[in-house]
Design a protein around this motif. Structure first.
Motif, short mmCIF file in Angstrom:
data_model
loop_
_atom_site.label_atom_id
_atom_site.label_comp_id
_atom_site.label_asym_id
_atom_site.label_seq_id
_atom_site.Cartn_x
_atom_site.Cartn_y
_atom_site.Cartn_z
N GLN A 1 -75.77 -63.49 -3.26
CA GLN A 1 -76.25 -64.43 -4.27
C GLN A 1 -75.36 -64.47 -5.51
N GLN A 2 -74.13 -63.99 -5.39
CA GLN A 2 -73.21 -64.01 -6.52
C GLN A 2 -72.55 -65.38 -6.63
N THR A 3 -72.14 -65.73 -7.83
CA THR A 3 -71.43 -66.98 -8.05
C THR A 3 -70.05 -66.93 -7.42
N VAL A 4 -69.38 -65.79 -7.53
CA VAL A 4 -68.08 -65.58 -6.90
C VAL A 4 -68.21 -64.45 -5.89
N GLN A 5 -67.78 -64.69 -4.67
CA GLN A 5 -67.89 -63.71 -3.60
C GLN A 5 -66.53 -63.50 -2.97
N MET A 6 -66.42 -62.45 -2.16
CA MET A 6 -65.16 -62.10 -1.53
C MET A 6 -65.37 -61.88 -0.04
N ALA A 7 -64.44 -62.39 0.77
CA ALA A 7 -64.50 -62.21 2.22
C ALA A 7 -63.10 -62.40 2.80
N ASP A 8 -62.79 -61.61 3.82
CA ASP A 8 -61.50 -61.75 4.50
C ASP A 8 -61.63 -62.83 5.56
#
Length: 439
Positions: free
Chosen positions: A63-70
């Protein structure tokens, strides 16, 4: 601006860690500086936002505004910024990638809808990178839409878009890749919903056969994944029948076919009908298999003036053939928020008599003619609750912030070889999600 950048806490922690490598007292009191890479990424994001506003997903774990994923499987995670603008597809996912020492906008996903519902990152196609599964709320009156995106040649490619009431990801065929389970209304039969399974084959999301749900999708209360007896993965979907009944559908892949293994052809509904609104399937004994609950009415003697029906719960696991294996018997006290595991050899002969803060457990004889008290459980509150818990041969079985739960063994417990340690280990609090569901 408080939720402007999700990873600021991580970067701040890194700054503080580097600040520990100091040499002077003056340096100790200096405010840690943001890394230049953070400032570069912030500038690139600000430039890409234009007239957009931040719009984080409203549900799920991400639920974050900015997220990280490969997304490409190179071991370096991309940054995904969730925003909202105007036009026919106002929802945007801006994807930023690091190139050498700088960042750039790699691609933008535009979605139809009023808000992001939830997002997941899972491996579906086996390429090494994560696929993006994003659900969007179209409007308050229209069902939601879920789409699956995979990275192809540096751009996000949509491989699926369909409506849903509830979706979840799971590995039903145990191939280390995830499938997508969709629960949605049946347009040809509004009385019941349907379940579908999607998996990736040769770059295409293939759909399974439609499998019946025992109730309309608006009655879904709780959907979880787990294992059947024997270790086969399955999906357990609990729906409300009325104000006091729950039906649980159990879905699994049987010989490669997506199947509702709990469906009763005679009744036209799932066989797992439970006349208690607050009991859901769960791995109650922590053995990796999900158990289903079934109510057993306790025989009452009218002792203590109690005439309300009371129930034990028989917990059992299903296998792929729909056969049941008994796992546990419990007495659940929903008012007090606790339950007690009972020995299956004599659990069916138990009678519980409430009397204020005391719950007396009585055992019927084999002919159900007479009862004998074997132990009591007490829920004690107030300032002197800890002192009360050890009076009159009582002993503490559990302490919460406001309640001390105690027990007392009676003489008849000796014949059943019940010890203090048995009751302590058998006592547990009811988890809140059993009452509220997980929708």
């Amino acid at each position: 601006m408080k939720k402007r950048i999700w990873f600021v806490a991580v970067l701040a922690a890194a700054c503080l860690l580097s600040a520990c490598q100091i040499r002077t007292v003056d340096e100790m009191y200096q405010v840690p500086k943001r890394p230049q890479s953070y400032n570069d990424l912030q500038s690139v994001m600000d430039a890409a936002m234009n007239d957009l506003e931040y719009s984080a997903p409203r549900a799920g774990e991400n639920q974050q505004t900015v997220q990280m994923a490969d997304l490409n499987g190179d071991g370096i995670r991309e940054y995904l910024l969730f925003a909202k603008g105007g036009g026919d597809k106002p929802l945007r996912i801006l994807i930023f990638v690091q190139k050498d020492d700088s960042y750039q906008l790699m691609d933008t996903i535009a979605c139809t809808g009023a808000s992001f519902d939830l997002v997941e990152y899972v491996q579906i196609d086996g390429s090494g990178g994560m696929e993006i599964i994003v659900g969007c709320q179209i409007s308050e009156q229209v069902s939601r839409s879920v789409s699956v995106y995979t990275l192809v040649d540096g751009q996000m490619n949509q491989v699926l878009s369909t409506n849903y009431t509830k979706f979840l990801t799971c590995d039903l065929d145990s191939d280390a890749l995830m499938e997508l389970v969709i629960l949605r209304p049946d347009t040809s039969n509004l009385d019941n919903g349907i379940a579908e399974l999607y998996g990736m084959e040769n770059g295409i999301m293939e759909r399974s056969n439609e499998v019946k749900l025992s109730s309309p999708t608006e009655r879904l209360k709780r959907v979880i994944t787990g294992q059947l007896h024997g270790g086969v993965p399955a999906v357990f979907a609990a729906s409300a029948v009325d104000e006091s009944a729950i039906i649980t559908d159990v879905y699994a892949l049987i010989d490669g076919v997506f199947t509702n293994i709990s469906l009763s052809k005679e009744a036209g509904t799932s066989v797992q009908t439970l006349r208690n609104y607050y009991v859901y399937a769960d791995d109650i004994d922590d053995d990796g298999e999900v158990e289903l609950p079934s109510l057993i009415t306790m025989k009452q003697s009218g002792q203590g003036g109690n005439t309300d029906k009371q129930y034990l719960i028989r917990w059992y696991a299903l296998d792929t053939e729909g056969a049941e294996t008994d796992k546990m018997h419990t007495y659940h006290n929903y008012v007090g928020g606790w339950y007690l595991k009972l020995d299956p050899q004599w659990a069916h002969r138990i009678m519980v008599v409430p009397d204020g803060n005391e719950y007396g457990f009585y055992l019927w004889d084999e002919g159900y003619k007479t009862t004998e008290k074997i132990f009591s459980v007490f829920a004690l509150s107030g300032q002197n609750r800890e002192e009360q818990a050890v009076l009159d041969n009582r002993f503490t079985v559990y302490k919460s912030e406001s309640v001390v739960y105690a027990a007392r063994l009676e003489v008849a417990s000796g014949a059943l070889r019940i010890t203090q340690n048995d009751l302590i280990e058998s006592f547990s609090l009811i988890r809140q999600d059993w009452k509220t569901g997980e929708m």
